[in-house]
Scaffold this active site. Structure first.
Site, mmCIF file in Angstrom:
data_model
loop_
_atom_site.group_PDB
_atom_site.id
_atom_site.type_symbol
_atom_site.label_atom_id
_atom_site.label_comp_id
_atom_site.label_asym_id
_atom_site.label_seq_id
_atom_site.Cartn_x
_atom_site.Cartn_y
_atom_site.Cartn_z
ATOM 1 N N CYS A 86 29.638 115.141 53.977
ATOM 2 C CA CYS A 86 28.225 114.913 53.654
ATOM 3 C C CYS A 86 27.388 114.612 54.904
ATOM 4 C CB CYS A 86 28.151 113.739 52.680
ATOM 5 S SG CYS A 86 26.473 113.182 52.375
ATOM 6 N N TYR A 229 19.811 123.119 51.828
ATOM 7 C CA TYR A 229 20.184 122.947 50.413
ATOM 8 C C TYR A 229 19.245 123.725 49.503
ATOM 9 C CZ TYR A 229 23.670 119.360 51.394
ATOM 10 O OH TYR A 229 24.790 118.706 51.822
HETATM 11 N N1 LIG Z 1 19.281 110.364 49.720
HETATM 12 C C1 LIG Z 1 20.643 110.294 49.887
HETATM 13 C C2 LIG Z 1 21.307 111.628 49.582
HETATM 14 C C3 LIG Z 1 22.805 111.518 49.586
HETATM 15 C C4 LIG Z 1 23.461 112.734 48.942
HETATM 16 O O1 LIG Z 1 22.802 113.614 48.366
HETATM 17 N N2 LIG Z 1 24.804 112.836 49.045
HETATM 18 C C5 LIG Z 1 25.521 113.927 48.416
HETATM 19 C C6 LIG Z 1 26.582 114.492 49.323
HETATM 20 S S1 LIG Z 1 25.967 115.356 50.693
HETATM 21 C C7 LIG Z 1 26.287 113.415 47.213
HETATM 22 O O2 LIG Z 1 26.965 112.419 47.301
HETATM 23 N N3 LIG Z 1 26.197 114.125 46.106
HETATM 24 C C8 LIG Z 1 26.901 113.790 44.911
HETATM 25 C C9 LIG Z 1 26.404 114.592 43.747
HETATM 26 O O3 LIG Z 1 25.493 115.391 43.910
HETATM 27 O O4 LIG Z 1 26.932 114.367 42.667
HETATM 28 C C10 LIG Z 1 20.901 109.826 51.295
HETATM 29 O O5 LIG Z 1 20.345 110.407 52.234
HETATM 30 O O6 LIG Z 1 21.643 108.872 51.463
#
Ligand SMILES: N[C@@H](CCC(=O)N[C@@H](CS)C(=O)NCC(=O)O)C(=O)O
Length: 362
Positions: A86, A229
């Site tokens: 991530c 994305y």
């Molecule tokens: N706004 C958050 C975004 C974090 C995020 O989107 N992480 C993704 C991985 S890159 C995630 O864990 N996604 C889990 C999902 O979509 O279920 C940050 O910057 O901390």
């Protein structure tokens, strides 16, 4: 049904995801019910116009150097849960490493490929391995004994209904989530732990550069970090076309800026570089293929490419980049984009090879 049940885990992921897509296409009502009943993931964040629309983080507490605050900066009190895959989590780990906070703040890495998090519903998300040898680079959660990141959110809040994202900044003392927003976390790490940071003098957000950093962060986030994305998760041609045009406009702009100075905001390293780096390092290996960002490769931009190597070679930074986890995650966790989970062979770029950025000094 029998063959459905006996399918491999990846086939199961694909089948469930296809089911989800079927719901989305067939009824708006079903779609919304589906969202309400199931835990969400980024794959669900596509509007009816076919554009990817990321939702905001919900845990937004701040750690403070003020000893009387609820979340005071203390050696050994906080823990980061991350995925090497991530980019948002990696920017937190990067700041932990370059500020010299990795003894004060512990961290755990999840498995790279999303798995089912509960038997009672169809959510797929981040899970921990059962043992330290199951997935090199990932570890079981020795702190809370959780099987998934989802379980941590459930410990922290009994009525949480958002996505179960990394990074998670965990408070061992109050047994809760301090923050799940990486842009806030990197600010706390930069300023609030300077009594215990080994590299306290490094200021990634100095007051005289804040306006410039904020301005750069804004377009870099919208058009590059989140831009890739938007290209990858678009479900219609129009939103993809718009996102990809903006992405390359921003990459061209970065290339131009970096032809005149070492870092994106001048000749000093700032958080804006860390934020840009995490997307660039994934670009040719993943985004160019998986997210259809193939108009031009990173290695075709001489300044951006050398810049990426320069940041990668900052002591501590290379340990935050685990390309195996990165590739396994993207190619293996989005079956609607990459149905068979095949991981492309190349290009295996060596970011530790020489670069030309010293010409600008530091
Ligand atoms: N706004 C958050 C975004 C974090 C995020 O989107 N992480 C993704 C991985 S890159 C995630 O864990 N996604 C889990 C999902 O979509 O279920 C940050 O910057 O901390």
């Amino acid at each position: 049904m029998i063959s459905f049940l006996s399918a491999s885990r990846f086939n199961l992921v694909r089948s469930l995801s296809a089911l989800k897509v079927f719901y989305c296409y067939n009824s708006k009502l079903n779609y919304h019910q589906n969202i309400l009943q199931m835990a969400r993931s980024a794959l669900d964040e596509v509007t009816e116009s076919g554009a990817f629309n990321r939702t905001a983080s919900t845990f937004r507490n701040f750690i403070s150097k003020d000893k009387s605050s609820q979340f005071s900066a203390e050696y050994g009190r906080y823990h980061l849960y991350i995925s090497y895959a991530c980019p948002w989590a990696s920017r937190c780990l990067s700041v932990v490493k370059i500020k010299g906070l990795d003894k004060a703040i512990s961290y755990t890495v999840v498995k790279p490929i999303w798995e089912r998090t509960k038997e009672s519903d169809q959510h797929f998300g981040w899970v921990f391995p059962i043992s330290g040898t199951e997935e090199p680079g990932a570890e079981p959660d020795s702190l809370n004994g959780a099987r998934s990141i989802r379980e941590l959110y459930e410990i922290a809040s009994s009525n949480y209904s958002g996505k179960y994202t990394v990074p998670v900044l965990w408070d061992k003392k109050l047994k809760t989530i301090v923050s799940n927003e990486s842009s806030d976390i990197i600010r706390m790490l930069n300023t609030e732990f300077n009594d215990i940071a080994e590299n306290a003098d490094l200021d990634l957000y100095p007051s005289h550069m804040q306006a410039m950093i904020d301005e750069v962060n804004e377009w870099v986030y919208d058009m590059i970090n989140n831009g890739v994305y938007k290209c990858g998760f678009a479900k219609k041609q129009g939103p993809y076309d718009e996102a990809v045009a903006k992405l390359y406009q921003a990459l061209d702009k970065s290339e131009e800026i970096l032809s005149k100075q070492r870092y994106i905001c001048g000749n000093a390293l700032t958080e804006a570089d860390i934020r840009l780096f995490v997307t660039l390092i994934r670009f040719d290996e993943v985004y160019a293929v998986h997210f259809k960002c193939n108009k031009k490769l990173l290695r075709e931009y001489p300044n951006l490419f050398n810049y990426t190597k320069d940041i990668y070679q900052i002591p501590g930074m290379s340990s935050t980049v685990n390309m195996e986890h990165i590739k396994k995650h993207y190619y293996g966790s989005h079956p609607t984009i990459n149905t068979y989970g095949i991981i492309p062979l190349g290009p295996n770029i060596d970011y530790s090879s020489p670069h030309d950025r010293e010409k600008f000094g530091s």
